[in-house]
Design a protein around this motif. Structure first.
Motif, PDB file in Angstrom:
ATOM      1  N   LEU A  61       0.852  -1.191   0.000  1.00 33.96           N
ATOM      2  CA  LEU A  61       0.000   0.000   0.000  1.00 33.96           C
ATOM      3  C   LEU A  61       0.890   1.245   0.000  1.00 33.96           C
ATOM      4  O   LEU A  61       1.752   1.413   0.877  1.00 33.96           O
ATOM      5  N   LEU A  62       0.675   2.090  -0.984  1.00 37.33           N
ATOM      6  CA  LEU A  62       1.552   3.231  -1.221  1.00 37.33           C
ATOM      7  C   LEU A  62       1.327   4.356  -0.204  1.00 37.33           C
ATOM      8  O   LEU A  62       0.189   4.660   0.163  1.00 37.33           O
ATOM      9  N   PRO A  74      -2.947   7.266   0.135  1.00 34.22           N
ATOM     10  CA  PRO A  74      -3.157   7.198  -1.316  1.00 34.22           C
ATOM     11  C   PRO A  74      -4.475   7.847  -1.763  1.00 34.22           C
ATOM     12  O   PRO A  74      -4.562   8.337  -2.879  1.00 34.22           O
ATOM     13  N   ILE A  87       0.591   8.514 -12.541  1.00 33.40           N
ATOM     14  CA  ILE A  87       0.411   7.176 -11.979  1.00 33.40           C
ATOM     15  C   ILE A  87       1.208   6.136 -12.763  1.00 33.40           C
ATOM     16  O   ILE A  87       1.567   5.091 -12.213  1.00 33.40           O
ATOM     17  N   LEU A 119      -3.552  -1.792  -8.884  1.00 31.31           N
ATOM     18  CA  LEU A 119      -3.447  -1.076 -10.154  1.00 31.31           C
ATOM     19  C   LEU A 119      -4.618  -0.113 -10.287  1.00 31.31           C
ATOM     20  O   LEU A 119      -5.756  -0.474  -9.999  1.00 31.31           O
ATOM     21  N   ASP A 180     -10.719  -6.449  -6.730  1.00 32.50           N
ATOM     22  CA  ASP A 180     -10.735  -5.710  -5.462  1.00 32.50           C
ATOM     23  C   ASP A 180     -12.084  -4.996  -5.276  1.00 32.50           C
ATOM     24  O   ASP A 180     -12.774  -4.724  -6.258  1.00 32.50           O
ATOM     25  N   ASP A 181     -12.416  -4.708  -4.027  1.00 27.15           N
ATOM     26  CA  ASP A 181     -13.633  -3.968  -3.687  1.00 27.15           C
ATOM     27  C   ASP A 181     -14.862  -4.618  -4.329  1.00 27.15           C
ATOM     28  O   ASP A 181     -15.776  -3.931  -4.809  1.00 27.15           O
ATOM     29  N   ARG A 204     -14.947  -3.977   2.093  1.00 27.25           N
ATOM     30  CA  ARG A 204     -15.126  -3.923   3.547  1.00 27.25           C
ATOM     31  C   ARG A 204     -16.463  -3.325   3.965  1.00 27.25           C
ATOM     32  O   ARG A 204     -16.882  -3.477   5.110  1.00 27.25           O
ATOM     33  N   PRO A 264      -1.468  -2.110   7.952  1.00 26.41           N
ATOM     34  CA  PRO A 264      -0.357  -1.882   7.026  1.00 26.41           C
ATOM     35  C   PRO A 264       0.847  -1.373   7.816  1.00 26.41           C
ATOM     36  O   PRO A 264       0.686  -0.533   8.709  1.00 26.41           O
TER      37      PRO A 264
HETATM   38  P1  C2E Z   1      -7.565  -1.140  -1.321  1.00 27.72           P
HETATM   39  O1  C2E Z   1      -6.648  -1.782  -2.303  1.00 27.72           O
HETATM   40  O2  C2E Z   1      -8.955  -1.632  -1.258  1.00 27.72           O
HETATM   41  O3  C2E Z   1      -6.817  -1.272   0.082  1.00 27.72           O
HETATM   42  C1  C2E Z   1      -7.464  -1.443   1.309  1.00 27.72           C
HETATM   43  C2  C2E Z   1      -7.493  -0.161   2.118  1.00 27.72           C
HETATM   44  O4  C2E Z   1      -8.193  -0.410   3.329  1.00 27.72           O
HETATM   45  C3  C2E Z   1      -6.109   0.343   2.532  1.00 27.72           C
HETATM   46  O5  C2E Z   1      -6.180   1.766   2.629  1.00 27.72           O
HETATM   47  C4  C2E Z   1      -5.960  -0.259   3.922  1.00 27.72           C
HETATM   48  O6  C2E Z   1      -5.058   0.439   4.753  1.00 27.72           O
HETATM   49  C5  C2E Z   1      -7.362  -0.138   4.432  1.00 27.72           C
HETATM   50  N1  C2E Z   1      -7.675  -1.145   5.463  1.00 27.72           N
HETATM   51  C6  C2E Z   1      -7.110  -2.359   5.641  1.00 27.72           C
HETATM   52  N2  C2E Z   1      -7.673  -3.014   6.690  1.00 27.72           N
HETATM   53  C7  C2E Z   1      -8.626  -2.188   7.177  1.00 27.72           C
HETATM   54  C8  C2E Z   1      -9.560  -2.296   8.269  1.00 27.72           C
HETATM   55  O7  C2E Z   1      -9.629  -3.278   8.996  1.00 27.72           O
HETATM   56  N3  C2E Z   1     -10.401  -1.231   8.456  1.00 27.72           N
HETATM   57  C9  C2E Z   1     -10.367  -0.116   7.671  1.00 27.72           C
HETATM   58  N4  C2E Z   1     -11.218   0.863   7.965  1.00 27.72           N
HETATM   59  N5  C2E Z   1      -9.496   0.008   6.647  1.00 27.72           N
HETATM   60  C10 C2E Z   1      -8.643  -1.013   6.394  1.00 27.72           C
HETATM   61  P2  C2E Z   1      -5.053   2.705   1.995  1.00 27.72           P
HETATM   62  O8  C2E Z   1      -3.698   2.129   2.269  1.00 27.72           O
HETATM   63  O9  C2E Z   1      -5.350   4.088   2.440  1.00 27.72           O
HETATM   64  O10 C2E Z   1      -5.325   2.578   0.438  1.00 27.72           O
HETATM   65  C11 C2E Z   1      -6.509   3.051  -0.137  1.00 27.72           C
HETATM   66  C12 C2E Z   1      -6.635   2.673  -1.588  1.00 27.72           C
HETATM   67  O11 C2E Z   1      -5.607   3.309  -2.354  1.00 27.72           O
HETATM   68  C13 C2E Z   1      -6.422   1.175  -1.849  1.00 27.72           C
HETATM   69  O12 C2E Z   1      -7.622   0.465  -1.582  1.00 27.72           O
HETATM   70  C14 C2E Z   1      -6.048   1.184  -3.303  1.00 27.72           C
HETATM   71  O13 C2E Z   1      -7.183   1.234  -4.115  1.00 27.72           O
HETATM   72  C15 C2E Z   1      -5.287   2.490  -3.440  1.00 27.72           C
HETATM   73  N6  C2E Z   1      -3.833   2.211  -3.458  1.00 27.72           N
HETATM   74  C16 C2E Z   1      -3.002   1.949  -2.413  1.00 27.72           C
HETATM   75  N7  C2E Z   1      -1.738   1.725  -2.834  1.00 27.72           N
HETATM   76  C17 C2E Z   1      -1.771   1.830  -4.188  1.00 27.72           C
HETATM   77  C18 C2E Z   1      -0.767   1.693  -5.226  1.00 27.72           C
HETATM   78  O14 C2E Z   1       0.396   1.380  -4.994  1.00 27.72           O
HETATM   79  N8  C2E Z   1      -1.190   1.903  -6.510  1.00 27.72           N
HETATM   80  C19 C2E Z   1      -2.487   2.208  -6.819  1.00 27.72           C
HETATM   81  N9  C2E Z   1      -2.788   2.403  -8.106  1.00 27.72           N
HETATM   82  N10 C2E Z   1      -3.436   2.336  -5.889  1.00 27.72           N
HETATM   83  C20 C2E Z   1      -3.094   2.141  -4.576  1.00 27.72           C
END
Ligand code: C2E
Ligand code: MG
Ligand code: MG
Ligand code: MG
Length: 275
Positions: A61-62, A74, A87, A119, A180-181, A204, A264
């Motif tokens: 996770l970025l 992110p 991106i 992605l 995802d999602d 979620r 994370p």
């Molecule tokens: P995602 O891929 O659906 O990642 C899950 C998000 O939910 C992550 O937020 C994670 O920290 C959070 N999460 C995990 N467990 C829980 C939990 O128990 N409760 C709650 N409330 N949240 C939880 P994060 O890290 O803020 O990332 C958000 C979104 O940003 C990701 O959703 C993904 O779509 C995008 N993203 C993250 N890293 C990258 C990346 O390297 N490249 C791209 N293109 N998108 C990214």
């Protein structure tokens, strides 16, 4: 600020809009330099087989450690990167950094761990994606089966024919695909059946009130049944309580992810928590 109506209300709205635009422009300028200035980093959230106590992999996770604004999520900067096209280089950096980390973990004795990388829509539509995935795997001498690419359901269903082509090119290489999602987009079951995915990640939103909301429980159990009949692994995200963990295990979910099992975290912490 006090909310006002009429002319003043309009002026207030315009000036906050301009502030928002200024902030986005500033972030865009800073983001152009973030890679070379080494401000991007990855956190890793563990994925657990249901019922197991040892992680079998991580999702990268970025994060952006902005020099003045601190650690940015992110959700703040991916949309800016997506709109500007940044991106694409950022996504290449993520793939390379995640593969380098997986190689280091394998070399340190965790050879069964796999890595998942997210992605965005623009990356997924990019003609350079297949080569950049292949390049990252080769540079770090990884088995493609240990890399999962996560695309959201809405990204995968946007242009179905192009998606199928892209997914086929990626799976031909051996990498795994997670949707995802899942449950928040508009999947056609006909396309889902044709899609060479290996994993469904239940959004979620359906996990949050699982034990108290009969509709959510019915949806989750249908997704698990659907995944099983299409031979897809089903992953639940957002597991925040022991009750949710037990409930999902009883429903037959394969893999669990969430704050209750592991947040994370930085790479070093990931190793000490999960080896
Ligand atoms: P995602 O891929 O659906 O990642 C899950 C998000 O939910 C992550 O937020 C994670 O920290 C959070 N999460 C995990 N467990 C829980 C939990 O128990 N409760 C709650 N409330 N949240 C939880 P994060 O890290 O803020 O990332 C958000 C979104 O940003 C990701 O959703 C993904 O779509 C995008 N993203 C993250 N890293 C990258 C990346 O390297 N490249 C791209 N293109 N998108 C990214
Ligand atoms: Mg994801
Ligand atoms: Mg997700
Ligand atoms: Mg998400």
């Amino acid at each position: 600020h006090v909310k006002q109506s009429g002319r003043n209300g309009h002026a207030f709205f315009t000036s906050t809009m301009q502030a928002g635009t200024r902030q986005r422009l500033r972030l865009l300028q800073d983001l152009r330099r973030a890679i070379v200035r080494n401000e991007l980093l990855l956190h890793y959230q563990p994925k657990f087989p249901a019922g197991g106590s040892r992680a079998n992999g991580a999702e990268a996770l970025l994060r952006w450690n902005h020099p003045e604004l601190g650690m940015l999520s992110p959700d703040v900067f991916i949309p800016i990167a997506e709109r500007s096209g940044l991106i694409i280089p950022i996504g290449e950096w993520v793939l390379d950094a995640a593969c380098a980390q997986l190689r280091a973990w394998h070399d340190a004795g965790n050879a069964d761990w796999s890595m998942a990388v997210n992605l965005s829509p623009l990356q997924f539509a990019s003609p350079t994606l297949v080569e950049s995935v292949r390049g990252a795997l080769q540079r770090h001498a990884l088995d493609p089966r240990q890399l999962t690419l996560e695309v959201t359901e809405s990204t995968a269903m946007k242009d179905v024919d192009a998606s199928l082509q892209m997914l086929e090119a990626l799976t031909a290489m051996g990498v795994r695909i997670a949707i995802d999602d899942f449950g928040t987009g508009y999947s056609s079951l006909l396309y889902l059946k044709r899609m060479p995915a290996t994993e469904l990640k239940i959004d979620r939103a359906f996990v949050r009130d699982l034990e108290h909301n009969a509709e959510d429980a019915a949806i989750v159990s249908s997704i698990i049944a659907l995944g099983r009949s299409l031979q897809l692994q089903v992953v639940a995200e957002g597991v925040e309580t022991e009750a949710q963990r037990e409930f999902l295990g009883a429903l037959g979910c394969d893999v669990l992810q969430g704050y209750h099992l592991g947040r994370p975290m930085a790479a070093a912490e990931f190793v000490s928590c999960n080896s």
